[in-house]
Design an enzyme around this catalytic site. Structure first.
Site, PDB file in Angstrom:
ATOM      1  N   ALA A   1      14.318  16.002 -36.689  1.00  0.00           N
ATOM      2  CA  ALA A   1      14.854  15.107 -35.705  1.00  0.00           C
ATOM      3  C   ALA A   1      16.084  14.479 -36.213  1.00  0.00           C
ATOM      4  CB  ALA A   1      13.860  14.052 -35.387  1.00  0.00           C
TER       5      ALA A   1
ATOM      6  N   VAL B   1      18.998  14.784 -27.607  1.00  0.00           N
ATOM      7  CA  VAL B   1      18.813  13.607 -28.433  1.00  0.00           C
ATOM      8  C   VAL B   1      19.137  13.949 -29.874  1.00  0.00           C
ATOM      9  CG1 VAL B   1      17.038  12.626 -26.924  1.00  0.00           C
ATOM     10  CG2 VAL B   1      16.350  14.045 -28.852  1.00  0.00           C
ATOM     11  N   SER B   2      19.571  12.936 -30.631  1.00  0.00           N
ATOM     12  CA  SER B   2      19.860  13.070 -32.042  1.00  0.00           C
ATOM     13  C   SER B   2      20.984  14.094 -32.244  1.00  0.00           C
ATOM     14  CB  SER B   2      18.589  13.424 -32.811  1.00  0.00           C
ATOM     15  OG  SER B   2      18.755  13.263 -34.189  1.00  0.00           O
ATOM     16  N   ASN B   3      20.768  15.142 -33.035  1.00  0.00           N
ATOM     17  CA  ASN B   3      21.794  16.177 -33.150  1.00  0.00           C
ATOM     18  C   ASN B   3      22.077  16.807 -31.801  1.00  0.00           C
ATOM     19  OD1 ASN B   3      21.945  15.743 -35.863  1.00  0.00           O
ATOM     20  ND2 ASN B   3      21.233  17.747 -36.480  1.00  0.00           N
TER      21      ASN B   3
ATOM     22  N   GLY C   1      21.254  11.042 -26.008  1.00  0.00           N
ATOM     23  CA  GLY C   1      20.394  10.026 -26.605  1.00  0.00           C
ATOM     24  C   GLY C   1      20.555   9.980 -28.108  1.00  0.00           C
TER      25      GLY C   1
END
Length: 615
Positions: free
Chosen positions: A13, A273-275, A297
């Protein structure tokens, strides 16, 4: 980072590292799209007990800590590897605990029958391909065509965004296109010379998804993010665009009577989201009306002129174990009582190296804490960083990203880091363990039986900080290797998005992995200065990993971020359907964690949909 419920889903994540190099006054040329060629096309049908969204598992099996079984543990079928990959991806990203709200307050887990199309794609100039996959639900309406496009979070495999994109897009009858953005779980065992085929099954020959070329290592494990010889983060936007282009071609194959499917006649939304969120913002830079809107996100995104996130990560790897001793009431896991001895030793080592001040552990911890606060980390984000610290994820992230930035192959890392699945007796990985990697690997070990090996730690006079100091020097030193790594960091720096593209950026104020102060708080003003159309939702009591809300210590403090992703998609979709409905506006959101009670929608304080004022 991701930790597969223990250490894998979270090692991926993760997302990090941007560049902080100054740019010339003249803006660089905006990236453009080249027509990609897709290879190894594969089509499968998924209905009944093997549908698209949960592979037929349903909520109870997704909640189970027991992975779906392989009939032959060393030789799983393609159906078995897919089912386990979907199980692992859901558990690594979403809070599926009873009372957590998924499927009730937000999202959907209803069975979705349909077809999947998959292939390999390649960024121009890249040494290795990346995976693309499209899910086409049976209820797709070619007269109201829509395509949601997502990149995996962290370094996860091809299903790594299913909880984010599949959970919303398939429920809306949209096709969903995915990319692993040049990373993923296609590990390669150098001892056994075995990797993975396009269907996720292990093999030693054929069209494998990743075979390291020219490697200096003959033992251990190579994986694509660290050892491809590419710098995937520099091309995240291109990966997402190629997923969109593959999605349109897959729809042409799925509905030949309704061709052509184009970005002009198909509603297209990017989400991640994240990467994956970073990939969404990088794709927003590309010329052409490919996307109608973007929702990002907790994005890992870098802005030129600011310190790169790699700098923070290496600083956190050094200092945070000591700094956390100055924080009370840390969330668990990690269990504080078990961590204190090692963290105390880190303080003493840092003191001996002259990196912190203080005559006792308490003073040294306060010194380390202040250094992190001075770097821009908030106290709440520091507290949430306890998880990453407890599982030594900072070091794993730094080793992997520095390898990618410098385009090093297996066995070439300048700080002597490598990866191994050998047992304590030195025996190479068993075939049964190796068979699980594609389904359960986070894309950044440790996890799933693969460990990070520190070549600096051997010998009676080993320096416990040598490897960490070496990783840090790659970001701020002046050696040839440092210049090589910094060039890779600079190549991943974001440009402003194209004008007129609606974008929603959502970030938790307590994010301890991709701190909001070092990413979104820098990107949004930068993009707005260039004329971008952005709504910015900042969410109090939200950290990086929704899956951690399975732990009581986390759900009493934090709320999930996915409900805000789905709400933003709802609002953007509503505007695209009916322009009289306003796009989302900026919001500082003040939700209430659920603790042990079931989550209620009103606790989330989701910003209301607003009407566009009449003229």
């Amino acid at each position: 980072m991701n930790i597969h419920r223990s250490l894998a889903p979270l090692c991926a994540a993760l997302a990090l590292l941007p560049g902080g190099i100054s740019v010339a006054d003249a803006a660089p040329p905006r990236p453009t799209a080249a027509a990609p060629v897709f290879e190894q096309w594969r089509q499968t049908v998924h209905r009944g007990n093997d549908e698209l969204l949960t592979a037929g598992l349903g909520i109870d099996a997704l909640r189970s800590a027991t992975a779906p079984a392989f009939t032959k543990p060393a030789q799983p079928t393609a159906e078995e590897t897919r089912r386990r990959a979907i199980w692992s991806s859901w558990r690594g990203i979403a809070d599926l605990t009873p009372g957590g709200g998924f499927g009730d307050v937000y999202g959907s887990l209803q069975a979705v029958p349909g077809r999947e199309f998959s292939a390999y794609a390649r960024i121009p100039g890249a040494r290795q391909p990346h995976r693309v996959l499209v899910q086409v639900p049976d209820n797709f309406d070619a007269s109201r065509r829509c395509l949601l496009v997502a990149a995996s979070s962290g370094s996860r495999g091809i299903y790594g965004a299913i909880a984010v994109a599949g959970g919303w897009g398939l429920a809306h009858g949209c096709a969903v296109a995915y990319t692993d953005k040049g990373a993923g779980s296609d590990y390669y065992d150098l001892d056994a010379r075995t990797g993975f085929q396009d269907d996720g099954t292990p093999a030693s020959q054929g069209a494998l998804a990743f075979v390291p070329a020219g490697t200096a290592a003959t033992q251990g494990i190579a994986f694509k993010h660290a050892h491809s010889g590419d710098n995937p983060e520099a091309d995240w936007g291109g990966h997402l665009l190629q997923a969109l282009q593959f999605g349109l071609q897959a729809l042409d194959r799925a509905y030949p009577e309704s061709t052509p499917f184009t970005a002009a006649n198909t509603r297209t939304l990017g989400v991640g989201v994240s990467n994956g969120g970073g990939a969404v913002l990088r794709a927003a830079e590309i010329e052409g009306d490919w996307f109608d809107a973007m929702v990002a996100g907790e994005p890992n995104v870098s802005v030129a002129g600011a310190p790169p996130l790699y700098d923070f990560v290496t600083q956190a790897a050094l200092l945070m174990p000591c700094a956390l001793l100055a924080e009370d009431d840390l969330p668990q896991p990690p269990m504080r009582a078990q961590a204190v001895p090692a963290w105390t030793q880190r303080c003493a080592t840092l003191k001996s190296a002259g990196l912190v001040q203080g005559d006792d552990t308490a003073a040294q911890a306060r010194s380390a804490r202040q250094l992190l606060l001075d770097a821009g980390l908030s106290a709440d984000a520091l507290r949430a960083g306890a998880f990453s610290t407890g599982f030594d994820l900072w070091r794993a992230i730094a080793a992997t990203y520095s390898s990618a930035y410098g385009r090093y192959g297996a066995g070439e890392h300048p700080c002597a880091y490598s990866f191994s699945a050998a047992g304590a007796d030195g025996t190479p990985a068993a075939a049964e363990m190796r068979a699980t990697w594609w389904s359960e690997g986070s894309g950044i070990p440790p996890g799933s039986g693969v460990m990070l090996v520190d070549g600096n730690a051997a010998g009676a006079e080993a320096d416990p900080l040598r490897g960490l100091n070496c990783l840090r020097a790659l970001g701020n030193g002046d050696s040839a290797d440092a210049r090589r790594v910094r060039a890779g960091i600079a190549a991943a720096t974001a440009q402003a998005p194209r004008r007129g593209l609606p974008i929603v950026v959502i970030h938790g104020l307590d994010d301890g992995l991709v701190p909001i102060s070092m990413t979104s708080d820098r990107y949004v003003p930068f993009a707005r200065k260039a004329g971008a159309q952005i709504a910015y939702w900042r969410v109090n009591h939200a950290q990086h990993f929704d899956s951690l809300l399975a732990f009581p210590e986390y759900r009493k403090r934090y709320v999930p971020l996915l409900p805000y992703m789905f709400a933003a998609l709802d609002q953007v979709w509503g505007h695209l359907e009916d322009p009289t409905q306003a796009l989302p506006k900026d919001a500082l959101i003040q939700p209430s964690p659920r603790a042990e009670a079931p989550l209620l929608r009103e606790q989330l304080s989701i910003p209301a949909i607003q009407a566009t004022p009449s003229r």
